[in-house]
Design a protein around this motif. Structure first.
Motif, PDB file in Angstrom:
ATOM      1  N   ARG A  60       5.294 -14.724   6.120  1.00  0.00           N
ATOM      2  CA  ARG A  60       5.482 -13.868   4.955  1.00  0.00           C
ATOM      3  C   ARG A  60       4.410 -12.778   4.809  1.00  0.00           C
ATOM      4  NH1 ARG A  60       9.436 -16.748   5.350  1.00  0.00           N
ATOM      5  NH2 ARG A  60      10.299 -18.101   3.774  1.00  0.00           N
ATOM      6  N   ARG A  61       3.235 -13.016   5.357  1.00  0.00           N
ATOM      7  CA  ARG A  61       2.101 -12.119   5.166  1.00  0.00           C
ATOM      8  C   ARG A  61       2.428 -10.711   5.660  1.00  0.00           C
ATOM      9  NH1 ARG A  61      -1.351 -13.438   9.033  1.00  0.00           N
ATOM     10  NH2 ARG A  61      -1.636 -15.516   8.180  1.00  0.00           N
ATOM     11  N   PRO A  62       2.111  -9.678   4.854  1.00  0.00           N
ATOM     12  CA  PRO A  62       2.323  -8.294   5.304  1.00  0.00           C
ATOM     13  C   PRO A  62       1.531  -8.022   6.587  1.00  0.00           C
ATOM     14  CG  PRO A  62       1.805  -8.348   2.961  1.00  0.00           C
ATOM     15  CD  PRO A  62       1.574  -9.730   3.485  1.00  0.00           C
ATOM     16  N   THR A  63       2.126  -7.262   7.472  1.00  0.00           N
ATOM     17  CA  THR A  63       1.476  -6.985   8.762  1.00  0.00           C
ATOM     18  C   THR A  63       0.966  -5.552   8.867  1.00  0.00           C
ATOM     19  OG1 THR A  63       3.629  -6.435   9.705  1.00  0.00           O
ATOM     20  CG2 THR A  63       2.870  -8.713   9.961  1.00  0.00           C
ATOM     21  N   ASP A  64       1.125  -4.775   7.795  1.00  0.00           N
ATOM     22  CA  ASP A  64       0.753  -3.358   7.878  1.00  0.00           C
ATOM     23  C   ASP A  64      -0.524  -3.010   7.121  1.00  0.00           C
ATOM     24  OD1 ASP A  64       1.777  -3.787   5.367  1.00  0.00           O
ATOM     25  OD2 ASP A  64       2.869  -1.892   5.274  1.00  0.00           O
ATOM     26  N   LEU A  65      -1.357  -3.992   6.770  1.00  0.00           N
ATOM     27  CA  LEU A  65      -2.589  -3.690   6.033  1.00  0.00           C
ATOM     28  C   LEU A  65      -3.617  -3.020   6.941  1.00  0.00           C
ATOM     29  CD1 LEU A  65      -3.117  -6.957   3.939  1.00  0.00           C
ATOM     30  CD2 LEU A  65      -2.097  -4.792   3.216  1.00  0.00           C
ATOM     31  N   GLN A  66      -4.291  -2.035   6.389  1.00  0.00           N
ATOM     32  CA  GLN A  66      -5.388  -1.374   7.089  1.00  0.00           C
ATOM     33  C   GLN A  66      -6.692  -2.096   6.746  1.00  0.00           C
ATOM     34  OE1 GLN A  66      -4.619   1.173   9.243  1.00  0.00           O
ATOM     35  NE2 GLN A  66      -2.550   0.588   8.660  1.00  0.00           N
ATOM     36  N   ALA A  67      -7.734  -1.857   7.501  1.00  0.00           N
ATOM     37  CA  ALA A  67      -9.027  -2.496   7.256  1.00  0.00           C
ATOM     38  C   ALA A  67      -9.465  -2.267   5.812  1.00  0.00           C
ATOM     39  CB  ALA A  67     -10.083  -1.934   8.220  1.00  0.00           C
ATOM     40  N   GLY A  68      -9.825  -3.331   5.116  1.00  0.00           N
ATOM     41  CA  GLY A  68     -10.305  -3.237   3.743  1.00  0.00           C
ATOM     42  C   GLY A  68      -9.222  -3.286   2.682  1.00  0.00           C
ATOM     43  N   GLU A  69      -7.942  -3.190   3.042  1.00  0.00           N
ATOM     44  CA  GLU A  69      -6.865  -3.243   2.054  1.00  0.00           C
ATOM     45  C   GLU A  69      -6.605  -4.678   1.618  1.00  0.00           C
ATOM     46  OE1 GLU A  69      -4.151   0.645   3.021  1.00  0.00           O
ATOM     47  OE2 GLU A  69      -3.505  -1.261   3.858  1.00  0.00           O
ATOM     48  N   VAL A  70      -6.099  -4.823   0.405  1.00  0.00           N
ATOM     49  CA  VAL A  70      -5.773  -6.118  -0.179  1.00  0.00           C
ATOM     50  C   VAL A  70      -4.349  -6.039  -0.708  1.00  0.00           C
ATOM     51  CG1 VAL A  70      -6.337  -7.728  -2.042  1.00  0.00           C
ATOM     52  CG2 VAL A  70      -8.171  -6.537  -0.836  1.00  0.00           C
ATOM     53  N   ALA A  71      -3.598  -7.126  -0.585  1.00  0.00           N
ATOM     54  CA  ALA A  71      -2.232  -7.142  -1.104  1.00  0.00           C
ATOM     55  C   ALA A  71      -1.933  -8.488  -1.754  1.00  0.00           C
ATOM     56  CB  ALA A  71      -1.231  -6.872   0.011  1.00  0.00           C
ATOM     57  N   LEU A  72      -1.157  -8.446  -2.826  1.00  0.00           N
ATOM     58  CA  LEU A  72      -0.554  -9.632  -3.422  1.00  0.00           C
ATOM     59  C   LEU A  72       0.905  -9.583  -3.016  1.00  0.00           C
ATOM     60  CD1 LEU A  72      -1.994  -9.268  -7.030  1.00  0.00           C
ATOM     61  CD2 LEU A  72      -2.858 -10.726  -5.207  1.00  0.00           C
ATOM     62  N   TYR A  73       1.441 -10.689  -2.543  1.00  0.00           N
ATOM     63  CA  TYR A  73       2.812 -10.644  -2.056  1.00  0.00           C
ATOM     64  C   TYR A  73       3.511 -11.970  -2.308  1.00  0.00           C
ATOM     65  CZ  TYR A  73       0.775 -13.122   1.913  1.00  0.00           C
ATOM     66  OH  TYR A  73       0.114 -14.022   2.695  1.00  0.00           O
ATOM     67  N   HIS A 131       9.334 -12.686  -0.297  1.00  0.00           N
ATOM     68  CA  HIS A 131      10.184 -11.664   0.307  1.00  0.00           C
ATOM     69  C   HIS A 131       9.385 -10.436   0.762  1.00  0.00           C
ATOM     70  CE1 HIS A 131      13.661 -13.946  -0.871  1.00  0.00           C
ATOM     71  NE2 HIS A 131      13.227 -13.979  -2.109  1.00  0.00           N
ATOM     72  N   ALA A 132       8.085 -10.560   0.911  1.00  0.00           N
ATOM     73  CA  ALA A 132       7.229  -9.413   1.208  1.00  0.00           C
ATOM     74  C   ALA A 132       7.652  -8.650   2.453  1.00  0.00           C
ATOM     75  CB  ALA A 132       5.772  -9.862   1.354  1.00  0.00           C
ATOM     76  N   ARG A 133       8.144  -9.336   3.466  1.00  0.00           N
ATOM     77  CA  ARG A 133       8.495  -8.669   4.716  1.00  0.00           C
ATOM     78  C   ARG A 133       9.972  -8.319   4.803  1.00  0.00           C
ATOM     79  NH1 ARG A 133       4.947 -11.817   9.198  1.00  0.00           N
ATOM     80  NH2 ARG A 133       6.038 -10.417  10.595  1.00  0.00           N
ATOM     81  N   ASP A 134      10.736  -8.625   3.746  1.00  0.00           N
ATOM     82  CA  ASP A 134      12.150  -8.236   3.713  1.00  0.00           C
ATOM     83  C   ASP A 134      12.258  -6.751   3.424  1.00  0.00           C
ATOM     84  OD1 ASP A 134      12.625 -10.902   4.005  1.00  0.00           O
ATOM     85  OD2 ASP A 134      13.397 -11.211   1.981  1.00  0.00           O
TER      86      ASP A 134
END
Length: 144
Positions: free
Chosen positions: A81-94, A97-100
């Motif tokens: 489920r973890r987002p795969t498009d984060l750049q260095a230093g970015e944070v995401a709450l997901y 369905h995050a990758r849908d």
């Protein structure tokens, strides 16, 4: 293997969650650690955060004195489920369905401008007291 070596080898384990529920305020999970070894473990979470990991999530647990009946998960993750498009230093709450294609998440980023908060959801509701703003992919925007 002597008793001390066996207990040391049993202190830490990685498992796959098969079930999770909340009883008396503490999330409890059941996970398989070694082939066929099902164990109940506490799944504590940081103050102010709550989630219910899905079956198939991985968890990392410790067992005091190597006693396998009293585990506590230190962390859990679900790489499905973890987002795969984060750049260095970015944070995401997901969420699940995050990758849908429709998916939902909140990302803290510096793209396209510094200090940007991006939110993606099928429906977004903002509420402050009796006032609200609703943005819905199907129903448009409403406020009151």
């Amino acid at each position: 293997m002597n008793e001390i070596d066996r207990r040391l080898a049993s202190l830490f384990s990685r498992g796959v969650l098969s079930h999770e529920d909340v009883k008396a305020g503490m999330a409890m999970g059941q996970a398989e650690f070694f082939m066929g070894e099902q164990r109940r473990v506490e799944v504590p979470q940081g103050y102010g955060f709550a989630s219910r990991p899905l079956p198939g999530s991985e968890l990392f647990a410790v067992f005091a004195n190597g006693e396998r009946s009293a585990g506590v998960a230190l962390a859990f993750d679900d790489c499905r489920r973890r987002p795969t498009d984060l750049q260095a230093g970015e944070v995401a709450l997901y969420g699940k369905h995050a990758r849908d294609e429709i998916g939902h998440w909140i990302k803290f980023t510096d793209t396209p401008k510094p200090n940007t908060v991006l939110a993606k959801a099928r429906r977004l509701e903002l509420r402050a007291g009796p006032h609200y703003l609703i943005v819905d992919a199907d129903d448009g925007v409403s406020w009151g």
